[in-house]
Design an enzyme around this catalytic site. Structure first.
Site, short mmCIF file in Angstrom:
data_model
loop_
_atom_site.label_atom_id
_atom_site.label_comp_id
_atom_site.label_asym_id
_atom_site.label_seq_id
_atom_site.Cartn_x
_atom_site.Cartn_y
_atom_site.Cartn_z
N GLY A 80 5.64 0.47 -0.86
CA GLY A 80 5.58 1.90 -0.90
C GLY A 80 4.07 2.52 -0.93
CD1 TRP A 82 0.41 2.47 4.14
CD2 TRP A 82 1.25 3.06 6.20
NE1 TRP A 82 -0.30 1.80 5.12
CE2 TRP A 82 0.13 2.28 6.53
CE3 TRP A 82 2.31 3.58 7.11
CZ2 TRP A 82 -0.28 1.94 7.87
CZ3 TRP A 82 1.46 3.49 8.43
CH2 TRP A 82 0.53 2.50 8.75
CG ASP A 98 11.55 -2.41 3.27
OD1 ASP A 98 10.54 -2.21 3.76
OD2 ASP A 98 12.21 -3.38 3.13
CG ASP A 114 18.53 -2.43 10.27
OD1 ASP A 114 17.73 -1.79 11.13
OD2 ASP A 114 19.09 -3.35 10.92
CG ASP A 138 1.45 -1.36 7.72
OD1 ASP A 138 0.85 -1.87 8.64
OD2 ASP A 138 1.03 -1.61 6.51
CE LYS A 178 0.46 -4.04 10.11
NZ LYS A 178 0.60 -4.99 9.09
#
Length: 228
Positions: A80, A82, A98, A114, A138, A178
């Site tokens: 959490g 970000w 998540d 999902d 990320d 990322k």
């Protein structure tokens, strides 16, 4: 939230761990690195859930991703950090999703699910009450130690994040994800350049020097270009 210092927080005297019976050399080194990491110390002092929060802060300082009222989706949001940064920097609505359960963060909506599932996507959009202005990820897979395999795995995550972003972003929106050193795959980068006005690779100072991680930062989503 006060603007973070331009330089990493000053390192205090190195914290050391005593060797513990049954602890591997690798785990001992990892724990020592964590305790000696100035960003870990600063995250704890500021109540941030991860040192990764500083990476987003630093990218936002450079690229101005978070503006007052921004609608934000945080993919793979656990734990959490970000999401916390997005809220502290004035985002109007922040929705984190998540596969894991994430402890609720006041001001944000945290969803377990999902994001590739249509039902989960509907829940995200309902919580946003409109299209997103920023989709950020990320996410990283468990590493194998085999560079080619790890690169493919993280690029697969970036690609599904981009596919999601293409469905939920408002025109002019941004995307952060990322990737690994070596940059983005040709097709992935071509899609980004087609769909966004500006595409850059960034390695924020909080990203460890020995890490191969990079971030792709895309701004100015051309919503009409996808025919959505």
């Amino acid at each position: 939230m006060a603007k973070p210092p331009a330089r990493p927080p000053t390192r205090q005297l190195a914290d050391r761990l005593r060797s513990a019976k049954g602890r591997t050399i690798g785990s001992q080194r990892w724990l020592e690195r964590q305790l000696n990491d100035p960003y870990v110390k600063e995250a704890k002092a500021r109540g941030l859930r991860s040192r990764a929060a500083f990476k987003l802060e630093q990218m936002d300082d450079r690229y101005h991703l978070l503006k007052p009222g921004t609608r934000v989706v945080d993919l793979g949001a656990a734990p959490g950090g970000w999401t916390q940064v997005a809220l502290a920097r004035g985002a109007g609505r922040v929705v984190g999703i998540d596969l894991l359960v994430v402890d609720q963060i006041p001001g944000a909506v945290m969803i377990q699910g999902d994001f590739q599932d249509a039902e989960a996507e509907h829940r995200v959009l309902a919580a946003l009450d409109g299209q997103a202005d920023l989709v950020m990820s990320d996410m990283a897979p468990n590493t194998t130690g085999h560079n080619a395999t790890d690169h493919l795995r993280i690029m697969a995550l970036a690609e599904i994040a981009l596919d999601f972003a293409g469905r939920v972003l408002a025109p002019g929106g941004g995307f952060v994800a990322k990737v690994l050193a070596g940059g983005s795959e040709k097709d992935f980068l071509a899609t980004l350049k087609r769909d966004f006005v500006a595409v850059r690779h960034a390695k924020p100072p909080a990203s460890r020097k020995d890490s191969a991680e990079l971030y792709v930062v895309a701004t100015g989503f051309r919503g009409a270009a996808r025919g959505n």
